[in-house]
Write a protein that holds these residues in place. Structure first.
Motif, PDB file in Angstrom:
ATOM      1  N   GLU A 100      28.837   1.811 -20.005  1.00 44.02           N
ATOM      2  CA  GLU A 100      27.901   2.406 -19.525  1.00 44.02           C
ATOM      3  C   GLU A 100      26.538   2.216 -19.260  1.00 44.02           C
ATOM      4  N   LEU A 101      26.668   1.098 -19.234  1.00 41.24           N
ATOM      5  CA  LEU A 101      25.235  -0.261 -18.430  1.00 41.24           C
ATOM      6  C   LEU A 101      25.521  -0.919 -16.960  1.00 41.24           C
ATOM      7  N   GLU A 102      24.705  -0.943 -16.310  1.00 44.68           N
ATOM      8  CA  GLU A 102      25.329  -1.752 -14.777  1.00 44.68           C
ATOM      9  C   GLU A 102      25.049  -2.745 -15.381  1.00 44.68           C
ATOM     10  N   PRO A 103      25.574  -3.627 -15.382  1.00 42.25           N
ATOM     11  CA  PRO A 103      26.407  -5.476 -15.223  1.00 42.25           C
ATOM     12  C   PRO A 103      25.069  -5.986 -15.168  1.00 42.25           C
ATOM     13  N   LEU A 104      24.215  -6.628 -15.564  1.00 43.10           N
ATOM     14  CA  LEU A 104      23.256  -7.630 -15.950  1.00 43.10           C
ATOM     15  C   LEU A 104      23.642  -9.076 -15.212  1.00 43.10           C
ATOM     16  N   THR A 105      22.162  -8.954 -14.403  1.00 47.54           N
ATOM     17  CA  THR A 105      22.955 -10.141 -13.026  1.00 47.54           C
ATOM     18  C   THR A 105      21.659 -11.598 -13.105  1.00 47.54           C
ATOM     19  N   SER A 106      20.689 -10.775 -14.595  1.00 43.77           N
ATOM     20  CA  SER A 106      19.855 -12.169 -14.557  1.00 43.77           C
ATOM     21  C   SER A 106      19.056 -11.854 -16.299  1.00 43.77           C
ATOM     22  N   PHE A 107      18.489 -12.559 -16.498  1.00 46.42           N
ATOM     23  CA  PHE A 107      17.818 -12.600 -17.747  1.00 46.42           C
ATOM     24  C   PHE A 107      17.218 -11.356 -17.865  1.00 46.42           C
ATOM     25  N   ILE A 108      16.579 -10.387 -18.708  1.00 38.17           N
ATOM     26  CA  ILE A 108      15.358  -9.471 -18.714  1.00 38.17           C
ATOM     27  C   ILE A 108      14.691  -9.653 -20.235  1.00 38.17           C
ATOM     28  N   LEU A 109      13.352  -8.908 -19.437  1.00 39.87           N
ATOM     29  CA  LEU A 109      12.604  -8.470 -21.404  1.00 39.87           C
ATOM     30  C   LEU A 109      12.449  -8.186 -21.961  1.00 39.87           C
ATOM     31  N   PRO A 110      12.676  -8.481 -23.509  1.00 38.08           N
ATOM     32  CA  PRO A 110      12.991  -7.263 -23.653  1.00 38.08           C
ATOM     33  C   PRO A 110      11.876  -6.797 -24.645  1.00 38.08           C
ATOM     34  N   THR A 111      11.766  -5.594 -23.459  1.00 36.11           N
ATOM     35  CA  THR A 111      11.340  -4.813 -23.885  1.00 36.11           C
ATOM     36  C   THR A 111      11.910  -3.445 -23.581  1.00 36.11           C
ATOM     37  N   GLY A 112      10.597  -2.629 -23.520  1.00 36.03           N
ATOM     38  CA  GLY A 112      11.181  -0.897 -23.145  1.00 36.03           C
ATOM     39  C   GLY A 112      10.495   0.481 -24.079  1.00 36.03           C
ATOM     40  N   SER A 113      11.298   1.451 -24.066  1.00 37.76           N
ATOM     41  CA  SER A 113      11.141   2.492 -25.338  1.00 37.76           C
ATOM     42  C   SER A 113      11.004   1.647 -26.889  1.00 37.76           C
ATOM     43  N   GLU A 114      10.190   2.481 -27.221  1.00 37.81           N
ATOM     44  CA  GLU A 114      10.247   1.959 -28.976  1.00 37.81           C
ATOM     45  C   GLU A 114      11.088   1.819 -29.398  1.00 37.81           C
ATOM     46  N   HIS A 115      11.796   2.950 -29.594  1.00 35.38           N
ATOM     47  CA  HIS A 115      13.625   2.155 -30.075  1.00 35.38           C
ATOM     48  C   HIS A 115      14.149   0.808 -29.088  1.00 35.38           C
ATOM     49  N   VAL A 164      19.859   2.704 -25.457  1.00 36.61           N
ATOM     50  CA  VAL A 164      19.000   3.053 -25.386  1.00 36.61           C
ATOM     51  C   VAL A 164      17.707   3.233 -24.596  1.00 36.61           C
ATOM     52  N   ASN A 165      17.588   1.706 -23.657  1.00 34.34           N
ATOM     53  CA  ASN A 165      16.004   1.953 -22.807  1.00 34.34           C
ATOM     54  C   ASN A 165      17.104   2.357 -21.482  1.00 34.34           C
ATOM     55  N   LYS A 166      17.728   3.136 -21.406  1.00 36.07           N
ATOM     56  CA  LYS A 166      18.245   3.221 -20.359  1.00 36.07           C
ATOM     57  C   LYS A 166      18.815   4.749 -20.334  1.00 36.07           C
ATOM     58  N   ARG A 167      19.221   5.599 -21.610  1.00 38.24           N
ATOM     59  CA  ARG A 167      19.281   6.673 -21.798  1.00 38.24           C
ATOM     60  C   ARG A 167      17.312   7.369 -21.844  1.00 38.24           C
ATOM     61  N   ASP A 168      16.529   6.295 -22.659  1.00 38.93           N
ATOM     62  CA  ASP A 168      15.217   7.882 -22.385  1.00 38.93           C
ATOM     63  C   ASP A 168      14.244   7.102 -21.522  1.00 38.93           C
ATOM     64  N   GLY A 169      15.322   6.896 -19.944  1.00 36.00           N
ATOM     65  CA  GLY A 169      14.808   6.239 -18.440  1.00 36.00           C
ATOM     66  C   GLY A 169      13.792   5.139 -18.606  1.00 36.00           C
ATOM     67  N   GLU A 170      14.140   4.431 -19.442  1.00 38.63           N
ATOM     68  CA  GLU A 170      13.505   2.848 -19.173  1.00 38.63           C
ATOM     69  C   GLU A 170      13.775   1.625 -18.636  1.00 38.63           C
ATOM     70  N   ARG A 171      12.884   1.616 -17.080  1.00 35.11           N
ATOM     71  CA  ARG A 171      14.078   1.005 -15.760  1.00 35.11           C
ATOM     72  C   ARG A 171      13.480  -0.638 -17.130  1.00 35.11           C
ATOM     73  N   GLU A 172      14.582  -2.158 -16.688  1.00 34.71           N
ATOM     74  CA  GLU A 172      14.841  -3.107 -17.212  1.00 34.71           C
ATOM     75  C   GLU A 172      14.163  -4.090 -16.372  1.00 34.71           C
ATOM     76  N   GLU A 173      13.242  -5.440 -17.116  1.00 35.10           N
ATOM     77  CA  GLU A 173      12.283  -6.290 -15.946  1.00 35.10           C
ATOM     78  C   GLU A 173      13.202  -7.420 -16.607  1.00 35.10           C
ATOM     79  N   GLN A 174      12.949  -7.908 -14.841  1.00 35.41           N
ATOM     80  CA  GLN A 174      13.281  -8.957 -15.163  1.00 35.41           C
ATOM     81  C   GLN A 174      12.212 -10.524 -15.142  1.00 35.41           C
ATOM     82  N   PRO A 175      12.071 -11.369 -15.902  1.00 36.76           N
ATOM     83  CA  PRO A 175      10.974 -12.138 -15.823  1.00 36.76           C
ATOM     84  C   PRO A 175      10.867 -12.677 -14.875  1.00 36.76           C
ATOM     85  N   GLN A 176       9.699 -13.161 -14.982  1.00 38.22           N
ATOM     86  CA  GLN A 176       8.463 -13.483 -12.947  1.00 38.22           C
ATOM     87  C   GLN A 176       9.065 -14.867 -13.615  1.00 38.22           C
TER      88      GLN A 176
END
Length: 177
Positions: A100-115, A164-176
């Motif tokens: 259901e997910l796009e492949p990861l290409t980098s680390f992501i920040l642990p954020t998103g929707s409440e759940h 859950v973040n994808k289903r809730d419409g939250e974009r994954e953020e990559q660290p800077q």
């Protein structure tokens, strides 16, 4: 069953076999952290996603098996212990949700929707419980399947957070950096 017994007032507690140990022992740290993880997962349910709710309910029940496994230094044949099928279940869910997910290409920040954010938090507590289990294993023999389960569960919680973040419409953020 009385809620209080007074047996722990001097800093000791009973294992399943009634052995008295310090509340600061590696065994108590290991299963206490698993208990913390289980309570944290309880704050995530219910989500807006029935399949995720069912997975989390199953995980909470499996975590009770981990608790029983760690609380019993010498389990009998019919005592609850973590088995390979517990690990297999988590792996199957990861494989299913990965589609259901796009492949990861980098680390992501642990954020998103409440759940989603709470699932990321649960992942970090799961990693801590795994470290506590490894520390216990360095002191005395334990069921290696329990350590494997916690390792795989942290991957599973990461995957559930992403779903859950994808289903809730939250974009994954990559660290800077």
């Amino acid at each position: 069953m009385s809620i209080y017994t007074g047996r722990g007032d001097e800093g000791k507690t009973d294992l399943r076999d009634m052995t008295r140990v310090s509340k600061s022992s590696a065994r108590i740290e290991a299963y206490g952290t698993v208990d913390e993880l289980n309570a944290l997962i309880g704050t995530i349910r219910p989500t807006d996603h029935d399949d995720i709710n069912e997975r989390l309910r199953t995980i909470q029940n499996q975590l009770h098996v981990v608790l029983a496994d760690f609380a019993n230094p010498d389990p009998d044949e019919d005592d609850p212990v973590v088995r390979a099928e517990h690990v297999d279940t988590i792996e199957a869910w990861i494989d299913e949700y990965d589609e259901e997910l796009e492949p990861l290409t980098s680390f992501i920040l642990p954020t998103g929707s409440e759940h989603g954010s709470k699932l990321h938090h649960a992942r970090t507590v799961c990693r801590r419980s795994e470290r506590r289990a490894v520390a216990l294993a360095n002191e005395e023999p334990i069921n290696e399947q329990a350590v494997q389960y916690l390792n795989r569960l942290s991957d599973g919680l990461f995957t559930l957070a992403r779903v859950v973040n994808k289903r809730d419409g939250e974009r994954e953020e990559q660290p800077q950096y």
